[in-house]
Design a protein around this motif. Structure first.
Motif, short mmCIF file in Angstrom:
data_model
loop_
_atom_site.label_atom_id
_atom_site.label_comp_id
_atom_site.label_asym_id
_atom_site.label_seq_id
_atom_site.Cartn_x
_atom_site.Cartn_y
_atom_site.Cartn_z
N CYS A 46 18.58 55.07 44.73
CA CYS A 46 17.99 55.04 43.33
C CYS A 46 19.37 54.87 42.50
O CYS A 46 20.16 55.58 42.49
N TRP A 47 19.49 53.80 41.90
CA TRP A 47 20.76 53.49 40.90
C TRP A 47 20.98 54.67 39.83
O TRP A 47 22.20 54.69 39.44
N ASN A 48 20.08 55.48 39.38
CA ASN A 48 20.13 56.37 38.52
C ASN A 48 21.14 57.41 38.77
O ASN A 48 21.58 58.14 38.21
N LEU A 49 21.28 57.61 40.10
CA LEU A 49 22.09 58.63 40.93
C LEU A 49 23.59 58.19 40.93
O LEU A 49 24.41 59.07 41.50
N ARG A 50 23.85 57.07 40.19
CA ARG A 50 25.41 56.68 40.32
C ARG A 50 25.77 57.12 38.88
O ARG A 50 25.17 57.27 37.90
N LEU A 51 26.93 57.63 38.82
CA LEU A 51 27.62 58.22 37.60
C LEU A 51 27.48 57.26 36.66
O LEU A 51 27.76 55.90 36.79
N GLY A 52 27.10 57.53 35.41
CA GLY A 52 26.86 56.79 34.18
C GLY A 52 25.51 55.96 34.22
O GLY A 52 25.17 55.35 33.18
N LEU A 53 24.48 56.14 35.12
CA LEU A 53 23.51 55.31 35.08
C LEU A 53 21.96 56.30 35.24
O LEU A 53 20.93 55.75 35.34
N LEU A 54 22.30 57.62 34.85
CA LEU A 54 21.09 58.54 34.96
C LEU A 54 20.14 58.09 34.17
O LEU A 54 18.78 57.96 34.50
N ASP A 55 20.31 57.74 33.06
CA ASP A 55 19.25 57.26 31.93
C ASP A 55 19.07 55.82 32.02
O ASP A 55 18.40 55.43 30.57
N TYR A 56 19.64 55.11 32.76
CA TYR A 56 19.46 53.49 32.66
C TYR A 56 18.00 53.25 33.13
O TYR A 56 17.79 53.37 34.23
N HIS A 57 17.35 52.44 32.43
CA HIS A 57 16.11 52.18 32.81
C HIS A 57 15.90 50.56 32.40
O HIS A 57 14.66 50.18 31.81
N GLY A 58 16.79 49.79 32.50
CA GLY A 58 16.69 48.41 32.15
C GLY A 58 16.58 47.36 33.44
O GLY A 58 16.34 47.61 34.38
N PHE A 59 17.64 46.27 33.17
CA PHE A 59 17.42 45.25 34.14
C PHE A 59 18.65 45.50 34.98
O PHE A 59 19.65 45.90 34.59
N ALA A 60 18.71 45.06 36.02
CA ALA A 60 19.86 45.06 37.32
C ALA A 60 19.76 43.99 38.33
O ALA A 60 18.58 43.62 38.70
#
Length: 543
Positions: A46-60
């Motif tokens: 889950c990308w949110n567990l990378r530092l700086g991405l916890l609250d990211y819910h966009g495109f990747a």
């Protein structure tokens, strides 16, 4: 894929798990090569567990280079959170909506090296499932395995194994769906049951046979049988258990025997892994659930991984599987898009998980506004969708509006969420509530249906103790759950209880009662350290 046993002997498969290239972007514009500034991202995760991405819910974007020796391949994704658009060498293969079910693309290509690109859209709103304000964390990313399969021509898409019991014998029906890269029909079919060939000959979609003197799958008695299907040069292996599920006179029955449901609500979540829980930690959760004295797990609020279902199958634990439609309000329940998405997600869940004996009921939704007519229309659509494929399991949904609910007659089991003692009520209010529920069931003509207390409890901060029985302490949570479980046990029309919840989980919901950014109602903390409530529940369930 992602099972506890090998699904194929003939089909050549390879997991594409490992390091992929990853890049967040602002738009969904197509990208045809790996950007120079893309970074490494492990799949599944889950990308949110990378530092700086916890609250990211966009495109990747995700990128993976691979090689194949075949011109016919299958690309299967165990789960991608949100919408996934999949490209191979810059050509769009298709898209998939829904975060918790598997999807596959069959591709005619060339031998050699290829670039697989996946655009993941993790945006949410009131018409997404789950909606934006879900009370668990909406992780983004490719969080279950990705598999490459090399096929000659024919491949088995899926199989449905159903049966009717007659004494100790089972009349079994194996329905197989195959695909072909060259638009041909399969020529040959072999079906093996428990290692013995029960059919070998010309291909046909349905094979029927009688399995004699089978041992039933039951609670704590996980008797399982393997079924192997071979169509031309492809194969598929699955595992089943024989059991009969029924509801009658307010009771829930397995193999004709009333069963008291004793369980927990369980999120597929770990603070260091999100939804991508390693199998050894799944196994540990199963061990803890069994130690607790449970016989039942509710998969809150989405289809769990097939590996976790395998653990349940082989441990004789019952399971309630549902889709992640949580908290929908009146203003969105009539949305054609929401209904379409929900029906699709139900269909995928039931088709992909049908053969698991541990699944004993399907859940339609959780805590939507069932007081309005649009909720009734939606509930009937969902129920009809499931029953068109599976009539062997009862249906339910969890309601937090039981007194005014309009949909109780549409399902087979009544499931009630209530948090008296936590959200602004004193304990004595439970007695009046139970009387109100009994009157409602009689008034709606559904008093013969089993009733489950599907959510109840209180939050507690792990390690917070006082001499006073005050909220947020471990003492308050333990005392409340003990009171509730004893009350439900003495209430004649309740056939089971599901504690909310197994462990503390990270949540997207905002509010003062979500301290630390977690729903803290777990009887263990997020790292599975037991609170006092764990021992209180264990004492009750063990009796």
């Amino acid at each position: 894929m992602d099972r506890l046993f090998c699904e194929h002997k003939l089909r050549k498969t390879e997991l594409l798990d490992g390091l992929w290239k990853f890049k967040t972007v602002d738009t969904d514009d197509a990208v045809y090569s790996i950007p120079e500034d893309a970074v490494d991202m492990y799949v599944p995760s889950c990308w949110n567990l990378r530092l700086g991405l916890l609250d990211y819910h966009g495109f990747a974007w995700y990128f993976k280079e691979f090689s194949t020796d075949s011109e016919n391949i299958l690309l299967s994704f165990g789960a991608v959170s949100g919408i996934a658009k999949v490209y191979l060498d810059g050509e769009l293969l298709g898209s998939h909506y829904g975060s918790y079910t598997e999807f596959t693309f069959n591709v005619k290509t060339t031998k050699g090296n290829h670039l697989l690109s996946v655009l993941v859209d993790a945006h949410s709103d009131n018409e997404t499932i789950p909606k934006e304000a879900a009370d668990w964390y909406r992780y983004g990313g490719i969080f279950r395995s990705v598999e490459l399969a090399e096929i000659k021509d024919i491949w088995i898409k899926k199989c449905k194994i159903s049966y009717n019991m007659s004494g100790n014998n089972a009349d079994v029906k194996v329905e197989t769906d195959v695909g072909s890269f060259d638009c041909k029909s399969a020529e040959n079919l072999t079906v093996k049951f428990d290692g013995k060939t029960v059919y070998k000959g010309k291909y046909k979609n349905t094979v029927e046979f009688t399995a004699k003197n089978v041992q039933l799958w039951d609670v704590g008695k996980p008797n399982l049988y393997y079924v192997e299907i071979i169509a031309d040069n492809d194969d598929l292996i699955d595992r089943i258990g024989f059991r009969e599920i029924a509801t009658r006179n307010g009771e829930f029955l397995i193999n004709g025997r009333p069963v008291e449901i004793k369980g927990v609500n369980h999120h597929e979540d770990w603070p260091d892994f999100g939804h991508c829980v390693p199998k050894q930690l799944m196994e540990r959760d199963i061990d803890i659930i069994k130690d607790l004295g449970c016989n039942f797990v509710r998969g809150s609020h989405y289809p769990n991984s097939k590996a976790f279902m395998d653990y349940l199958d082989q441990n004789g634990l019952m399971f309630w599987s549902e889709i992640p439609l949580w908290g929908a309000k009146e203003d969105t329940l009539a949305s054609p898009l929401l209904i379409e998405r929900g029906c699709t997600m139900h269909r995928e869940m039931v088709e992909q998980y049908y053969n698991h004996p541990s699944i004993v009921m399907w859940g339609l939704h959780n805590e939507i506004d069932t007081r309005v007519e649009d909720a009734r229309i939606l509930t009937k659509e969902f129920a009809d969708t499931i029953r068109s494929y599976d009539t062997s399991r009862p249906l339910t949904y969890a309601t937090d509006k039981i007194q005014d609910d309009l949909c109780l007659d549409l399902v087979d089991i009544i499931s009630i969420n209530k948090y008296i003692g936590w959200y602004g009520f004193k304990l004595d209010a439970w007695y009046e509530f139970m009387q109100t529920v009994e009157e409602k069931l009689k008034a709606d003509g559904v008093s013969d249906k089993p009733v489950i207390m599907s959510e109840f409890g209180a939050a507690a901060m792990y390690g917070y103790h006082t001499f006073d029985n005050v909220k947020w302490t471990e003492e308050y949570q333990a005392n409340l759950l003990s009171f509730e479980l004893e009350l439900f046990k003495k209430t004649s029309f309740i056939c089971g209880s599901l504690v909310w919840q197994f462990c503390d989980v990270r949540t997207s919901a905002k509010g003062t009662d979500r301290a630390r950014g977690f729903n803290n109602k777990g009887i263990l903390n997020e790292y599975r350290k037991p609170k006092m409530a764990y021992h209180a529940v264990k004492k009750f369930f063990a009796e």
